[in-house]
Motif scaffolding. Structure first.
Motif, PDB file in Angstrom:
ATOM      1  N   VAL A  62      50.432  43.506  34.449  1.00  0.00           N
ATOM      2  CA  VAL A  62      49.736  42.346  35.016  1.00  0.00           C
ATOM      3  C   VAL A  62      50.750  41.231  35.209  1.00  0.00           C
ATOM      4  N   TRP A  63      50.955  40.812  36.456  1.00  0.00           N
ATOM      5  CA  TRP A  63      51.837  39.683  36.763  1.00  0.00           C
ATOM      6  C   TRP A  63      51.032  38.404  36.687  1.00  0.00           C
ATOM      7  N   GLY A  64      51.415  37.490  35.794  1.00  0.00           N
ATOM      8  CA  GLY A  64      50.766  36.199  35.670  1.00  0.00           C
ATOM      9  C   GLY A  64      49.770  36.174  34.528  1.00  0.00           C
ATOM     10  N   CYS A  65      49.985  35.291  33.559  1.00  0.00           N
ATOM     11  CA  CYS A  65      49.075  35.144  32.425  1.00  0.00           C
ATOM     12  C   CYS A  65      48.319  33.828  32.494  1.00  0.00           C
ATOM     13  N   PHE A  80      55.641  31.511  30.546  1.00  0.00           N
ATOM     14  CA  PHE A  80      55.117  30.470  29.667  1.00  0.00           C
ATOM     15  C   PHE A  80      54.809  31.093  28.301  1.00  0.00           C
ATOM     16  N   PRO A  81      55.494  30.672  27.247  1.00  0.00           N
ATOM     17  CA  PRO A  81      55.347  31.322  25.938  1.00  0.00           C
ATOM     18  C   PRO A  81      53.919  31.331  25.405  1.00  0.00           C
ATOM     19  N   GLU A  83      51.570  34.549  24.465  1.00  0.00           N
ATOM     20  CA  GLU A  83      50.978  34.744  23.146  1.00  0.00           C
ATOM     21  C   GLU A  83      49.486  35.037  23.257  1.00  0.00           C
ATOM     22  N   LEU A  84      48.804  34.378  24.185  1.00  0.00           N
ATOM     23  CA  LEU A  84      47.379  34.667  24.384  1.00  0.00           C
ATOM     24  C   LEU A  84      47.187  36.118  24.832  1.00  0.00           C
ATOM     25  N   ALA A  85      48.061  36.603  25.708  1.00  0.00           N
ATOM     26  CA  ALA A  85      47.962  37.998  26.146  1.00  0.00           C
ATOM     27  C   ALA A  85      48.173  38.953  24.978  1.00  0.00           C
ATOM     28  N   GLU A 114      51.453  44.118  25.518  1.00  0.00           N
ATOM     29  CA  GLU A 114      52.888  43.935  25.387  1.00  0.00           C
ATOM     30  C   GLU A 114      53.311  42.912  26.441  1.00  0.00           C
ATOM     31  N   THR A 115      54.419  42.246  26.233  1.00  0.00           N
ATOM     32  CA  THR A 115      54.763  41.147  27.139  1.00  0.00           C
ATOM     33  C   THR A 115      56.207  41.221  27.603  1.00  0.00           C
TER      34      THR A 115
END
Length: 394
Positions: free
Chosen positions: A192-195, A220-221, A225-227, A233-234
């Motif tokens: 997924v691109w974009g959180c 954006f950290p 973290e929300l994801a 995984e990020t």
């Protein structure tokens, strides 16, 4: 009444404007109790969407109380409703196929030519989103007129507060449809691109649809973290090269499905993105499409690409050859919100989907201009801003 109005790039103001009135028999008037600033609103704020006019009332994510109805509305005074951002008649060919964002009858005839010239065919009307989409007044206001109120709004049962259900208006069904369009199969790896809000709901939705792994990409950290809280995984694209990281994480195969939740204002100091930025700033282009380019290049052969993100115009350097040679499929479109409302409302009521985690700020409607600036400039901290008409700050 008071409402947030558009006056140009980075110029939005809370003004006193005429109260809305019943125009057609199927109309209803809603007293707004909560309305949110959407990432798509920033495209208006940044001046990327054409056919805006000074004084247009903004806002397409809203809910409230029914205070007046036309004779053919099915709503009743006093009901709490969430209103879809897409306006649909419920009776045309496309509505019959539950393709509500393609409605033939909700975009007034005097605006249809604009969309037809740009896109080949007109599409549904949208609240608060330019005259190309109907010129409808939006819901960042004290009151709003809702056309076709017998088709769009969903009545909210007692026991659910605004924060739990407000995002049914747009970003929750948009994230869900983005995941659905990825044709997720059990065991899939989904990138997924974009959180932002839509991306985070796409992450949740992908897991609910059976994905084994979801990889969320942003810089954006706090949003990353929300994801992670949902099991993702990020990849921070400022710290790692996204394509190389995805190949390493998938054994060189690539993700089974890729979801672009970024859209036309992609960030990052990448060669293609810098060229896009120059073209946009010199009026030689309209969109910065780094995210969708990268999704196509990273997706595995025979994979699926979903694009719930908003794009507005014509693009170049689109990797059409890679798209064809890899045998990819692409699904996209404005969200058919009405199709998803009953199921998603039930999922919220049953605590299967959480929405409240996203809200970072609540502000009075009178501070809407401050909210736009904050959401634009502080995207790490401001994940979602909810505006409340009549709210008094402590």
């Amino acid at each position: 009444m008071r409402a947030l109005t558009w006056h140009g790039k980075h110029d939005v103001r809370v003004d006193t404007v005429p109260d809305p009135e019943i125009v057609n028999p199927r109309d209803a008037i809603i007293k707004i109790t909560s309305t949110a600033i959407c990432g798509s609103d920033l495209h208006l704020y940044d001046g990327y969407i054409p056919t805006m006019k000074a004084g247009d009332i903004l806002g397409h994510e809203f809910m409230g109380e029914v205070v007046e109805t036309g004779p053919k509305s099915t709503l009743q005074k006093g009901q709490r409703v969430v209103v879809p951002f897409t306006i649909a008649c419920g009776q045309c060919f496309h509505c019959g196929k539950q393709q509500f964002s393609a409605c033939d009858n909700s975009n007034p005839a005097d605006n249809m030519d604009i969309a037809q010239e740009l896109y080949g065919q007109p599409f549904a009307g949208l609240f608060g989103y330019s005259h190309m989409t109907g010129g409808y007044a939006g819901g960042q206001a004290e009151y709003v007129r809702v056309p076709f109120s017998d088709v769009g709004p969903i009545v909210i049962p007692d026991g659910l507060d605004d924060d739990e259900v407000l995002f049914l208006s747009d970003i929750l069904p948009t994230g869900w449809m983005g995941a659905e369009n990825a044709d997720i199969e059990p065991g899939d790896t989904v990138a997924v691109w974009g959180c932002g809000p839509v991306g985070l709901f796409a992450v949740q939705s992908a897991f609910l649809m059976g994905a084994e792994r979801v990889i969320a990409i942003d810089h954006f950290p706090h949003r990353l973290e929300l994801a992670k809280k949902f099991g993702a995984e990020t990849i921070n694209f400022e710290e790692s090269k996204t394509y190389e990281a995805l190949m390493a994480m998938t054994g060189g195969i690539g993700p089974d499905a890729c979801i672009d939740c970024v859209g036309l204002e992609a960030h990052g100091l990448f060669g293609d993105n810098i060229i896009d930025q120059i073209k946009v700033s010199t009026f030689l282009g309209t969109d910065r499409i780094h995210a969708i380019r990268q999704a196509i290049l990273a997706c595995r052969k025979g994979g699926r690409v979903s694009m719930p993100a908003v794009y507005g115009g014509f693009v170049d350097k689109f990797p059409l050859g890679a798209f064809m040679e890899k045998g990819l499929t692409l699904k996209t479109g404005q969200t058919h919100v009405q199709r998803y409302l009953p199921g998603l409302l039930n999922a919220i009521a049953e605590k299967k989907i959480d929405t409240t985690f996203l809200i970072s700020h609540r502000m009075p409607l009178e501070r809407a201009a401050d909210g736009y600036k904050m959401f634009h400039d502080q995207q790490n901290e401001a994940t979602k801003i909810v505006l409340k008409p009549g709210m008094v700050e402590a």
